[in-house]
Design a protein around this motif. Structure first.
Motif, mmCIF file in Angstrom:
data_model
loop_
_atom_site.group_PDB
_atom_site.id
_atom_site.type_symbol
_atom_site.label_atom_id
_atom_site.label_comp_id
_atom_site.label_asym_id
_atom_site.label_seq_id
_atom_site.Cartn_x
_atom_site.Cartn_y
_atom_site.Cartn_z
ATOM 1 N N HIS A 176 0.818 -1.225 0.000
ATOM 2 C CA HIS A 176 0.000 0.000 0.000
ATOM 3 C C HIS A 176 0.849 1.270 0.000
ATOM 4 O O HIS A 176 0.337 2.353 -0.235
ATOM 5 C CB HIS A 176 -1.007 -0.003 1.171
ATOM 6 C CG HIS A 176 -0.391 -0.119 2.522
ATOM 7 N ND1 HIS A 176 0.009 -1.323 3.056
ATOM 8 C CD2 HIS A 176 -0.096 0.815 3.451
ATOM 9 C CE1 HIS A 176 0.516 -1.113 4.264
ATOM 10 N NE2 HIS A 176 0.469 0.166 4.522
ATOM 11 N N LEU A 177 2.158 1.129 0.271
ATOM 12 C CA LEU A 177 3.059 2.277 0.160
ATOM 13 C C LEU A 177 3.892 2.209 -1.119
ATOM 14 O O LEU A 177 5.022 2.687 -1.171
ATOM 15 C CB LEU A 177 3.964 2.362 1.393
ATOM 16 C CG LEU A 177 3.251 2.772 2.682
ATOM 17 C CD1 LEU A 177 4.213 2.820 3.859
ATOM 18 C CD2 LEU A 177 2.559 4.124 2.514
ATOM 19 N N ALA A 178 3.332 1.578 -2.136
ATOM 20 C CA ALA A 178 3.966 1.533 -3.457
ATOM 21 C C ALA A 178 2.974 2.136 -4.461
ATOM 22 O O ALA A 178 1.781 2.234 -4.182
ATOM 23 C CB ALA A 178 4.293 0.097 -3.835
ATOM 24 N N ASP A 179 3.479 2.505 -5.620
ATOM 25 C CA ASP A 179 2.586 3.039 -6.654
ATOM 26 C C ASP A 179 1.977 1.933 -7.523
ATOM 27 O O ASP A 179 0.886 2.079 -8.065
ATOM 28 C CB ASP A 179 3.319 4.071 -7.535
ATOM 29 C CG ASP A 179 4.613 3.536 -8.162
ATOM 30 O OD1 ASP A 179 4.957 2.346 -7.920
ATOM 31 O OD2 ASP A 179 5.287 4.299 -8.881
ATOM 32 N N ALA A 180 2.672 0.793 -7.611
ATOM 33 C CA ALA A 180 2.264 -0.241 -8.577
ATOM 34 C C ALA A 180 0.827 -0.756 -8.395
ATOM 35 O O ALA A 180 0.098 -0.882 -9.391
ATOM 36 C CB ALA A 180 3.261 -1.395 -8.557
ATOM 37 N N PRO A 181 0.374 -1.055 -7.167
ATOM 38 C CA PRO A 181 -0.981 -1.618 -7.062
ATOM 39 C C PRO A 181 -2.063 -0.667 -7.571
ATOM 40 O O PRO A 181 -3.154 -1.107 -7.926
ATOM 41 C CB PRO A 181 -1.168 -1.859 -5.556
ATOM 42 C CG PRO A 181 0.188 -1.797 -4.970
ATOM 43 C CD PRO A 181 1.024 -0.935 -5.860
ATOM 44 N N TYR A 182 -1.762 0.614 -7.600
ATOM 45 C CA TYR A 182 -2.770 1.604 -7.990
ATOM 46 C C TYR A 182 -2.689 1.993 -9.469
ATOM 47 O O TYR A 182 -3.663 2.447 -10.047
ATOM 48 C CB TYR A 182 -2.599 2.877 -7.152
ATOM 49 C CG TYR A 182 -2.451 2.619 -5.672
ATOM 50 C CD1 TYR A 182 -3.505 2.075 -4.941
ATOM 51 C CD2 TYR A 182 -1.265 2.905 -5.002
ATOM 52 C CE1 TYR A 182 -3.375 1.823 -3.584
ATOM 53 C CE2 TYR A 182 -1.128 2.666 -3.639
ATOM 54 C CZ TYR A 182 -2.183 2.125 -2.938
ATOM 55 O OH TYR A 182 -2.052 1.882 -1.590
ATOM 56 N N PHE A 183 -1.489 1.844 -10.056
ATOM 57 C CA PHE A 183 -1.276 2.437 -11.383
ATOM 58 C C PHE A 183 -0.870 1.457 -12.481
ATOM 59 O O PHE A 183 -0.849 1.836 -13.643
ATOM 60 C CB PHE A 183 -0.216 3.541 -11.295
ATOM 61 C CG PHE A 183 -0.585 4.705 -10.401
ATOM 62 C CD1 PHE A 183 -1.876 5.210 -10.386
ATOM 63 C CD2 PHE A 183 0.375 5.302 -9.581
ATOM 64 C CE1 PHE A 183 -2.219 6.295 -9.565
ATOM 65 C CE2 PHE A 183 0.044 6.381 -8.764
ATOM 66 C CZ PHE A 183 -1.249 6.884 -8.750
ATOM 67 N N VAL A 184 -0.484 0.219 -12.152
ATOM 68 C CA VAL A 184 -0.085 -0.692 -13.238
ATOM 69 C C VAL A 184 -1.311 -1.052 -14.060
ATOM 70 O O VAL A 184 -2.352 -1.430 -13.514
ATOM 71 C CB VAL A 184 0.530 -2.010 -12.698
ATOM 72 C CG1 VAL A 184 0.758 -2.992 -13.856
ATOM 73 C CG2 VAL A 184 1.846 -1.756 -12.005
ATOM 74 N N TYR A 185 -1.182 -0.940 -15.361
ATOM 75 C CA TYR A 185 -2.280 -1.325 -16.240
ATOM 76 C C TYR A 185 -1.674 -1.706 -17.582
ATOM 77 O O TYR A 185 -0.825 -1.017 -18.108
ATOM 78 C CB TYR A 185 -3.260 -0.153 -16.435
ATOM 79 C CG TYR A 185 -4.504 -0.557 -17.163
ATOM 80 C CD1 TYR A 185 -5.637 -0.970 -16.472
ATOM 81 C CD2 TYR A 185 -4.546 -0.565 -18.564
ATOM 82 C CE1 TYR A 185 -6.780 -1.373 -17.136
ATOM 83 C CE2 TYR A 185 -5.678 -0.973 -19.236
ATOM 84 C CZ TYR A 185 -6.799 -1.366 -18.517
ATOM 85 O OH TYR A 185 -7.929 -1.773 -19.177
ATOM 86 N N GLY A 186 -2.109 -2.827 -18.160
ATOM 87 C CA GLY A 186 -1.605 -3.238 -19.465
ATOM 88 C C GLY A 186 -1.368 -4.731 -19.506
ATOM 89 O O GLY A 186 -1.199 -5.369 -18.469
#
Ligand SMILES: [Zn+2]
Length: 261
Positions: A176-186
């Motif tokens: 939850h303190l990373a960007d990946a779970p919220y922004f990875v898409y593709g």
């Protein structure tokens, strides 16, 4: 003490490596790989500028394959005085490689960076935060001093082997303190893309809570290809301002690890 609360920012420069590590067949998907190329073409320069403006030194985690492809980017990051850390060679998780491949993945990743910067990295992060039962011994064998992979604590600690402390310090991370779970898409990853402001709220709430836990530190994980977009960089700028308003000290991974007994 509330003053000098330690903040560590670890930034992955995966570029195409995370897509290739996830599925080697993605080499035939230039458009998918271009999600990663964005880090080099667009994201890196404004991110480095934002960190400079705020006088923040961070740790950049770079897979060997990305370093070989973009040596100038590695040199640029080193020129801005960030710590350069290893992030495997081909960004392949230990869950998918053969046991005998783990050591060459580790060594090749470290050597690729050493060849470019002249400095042997001593901080290491696996692909997708996975270890095997062999990993600790391999880190000890190859001079890795800092691992940033586990999720079990809010403070740095020393890994143990046979009940005895080793030379490897862990800097725990959190999804939850990373960007990946919220922004990875593709590709095969299709999640809801989150509003940047909501992500900032999650990060800020956790920061406020951690400040009240003795011995805790705040460890943020970013990816150049994800955070390096214009609106998200504005969100990061706001978040950094908030952190700075709370009397923190920014440390690189090796700096905070050096404080662990
Ligand atoms: Zn990565």
């Amino acid at each position: 003490m509330a003053n000098d609360f330690p903040v560590v920012i670890g930034i992955c420069l995966d570029a195409e490596a995370s897509w290739l590590g996830r599925n080697p067949d993605n080499i035939r998907r230039p458009v998918l790989l271009s999600h990663g190329t964005f880090a080099i073409r667009e994201g890196l320069a404004p991110l480095l500028a934002l960190l400079d403006e705020n006088k923040i030194r961070t740790t950049f985690f770079i897979p060997g394959i990305t370093a070989e492809r973009y040596p100038e980017a590695v040199k640029e990051i080193a020129k801005h005085d960030h710590e350069i850390a290893s992030h495997t060679y081909g960004h392949r998780s230990v869950l998918v490689i053969k046991p005998e491949e783990e050591e060459p993945e580790l060594v090749r990743g470290i050597e690729a960076l050493e060849k470019i910067t002249g400095v042997r990295p001593t901080t290491w992060r696996s692909a997708s935060w996975e270890w095997s039962p062999r990993t600790l011994q391999l880190l000890l064998d190859h001079g890795v001093k800092v691992s940033t992979n586990f999720h079990d604590r809010v403070r740095p600690y020393r890994h143990q082997q046979n009940g005895k402390p080793t030379s490897v310090v862990e800097l725990p991370v959190q999804w939850h303190l990373a960007d990946a779970p919220y922004f990875v898409y593709g590709g095969e990853v299709a999640r809801t893309i989150r509003v940047a402001g909501d992500v900032q709220t999650i990060w800020q709430d956790e920061f406020d809570g951690l400040m009240e836990w003795p011995g805790a530190f705040y460890h943020l994980t970013l990816h150049v290809e994800l955070i390096g977009h214009p609106g998200r960089l504005r969100m990061l700028a706001r978040h950094l301002q908030y952190l700075k308003s709370r009397s923190v000290k920014f440390l690189t991974s090796d700096e905070i690890a050096a404080t662990v007994a």
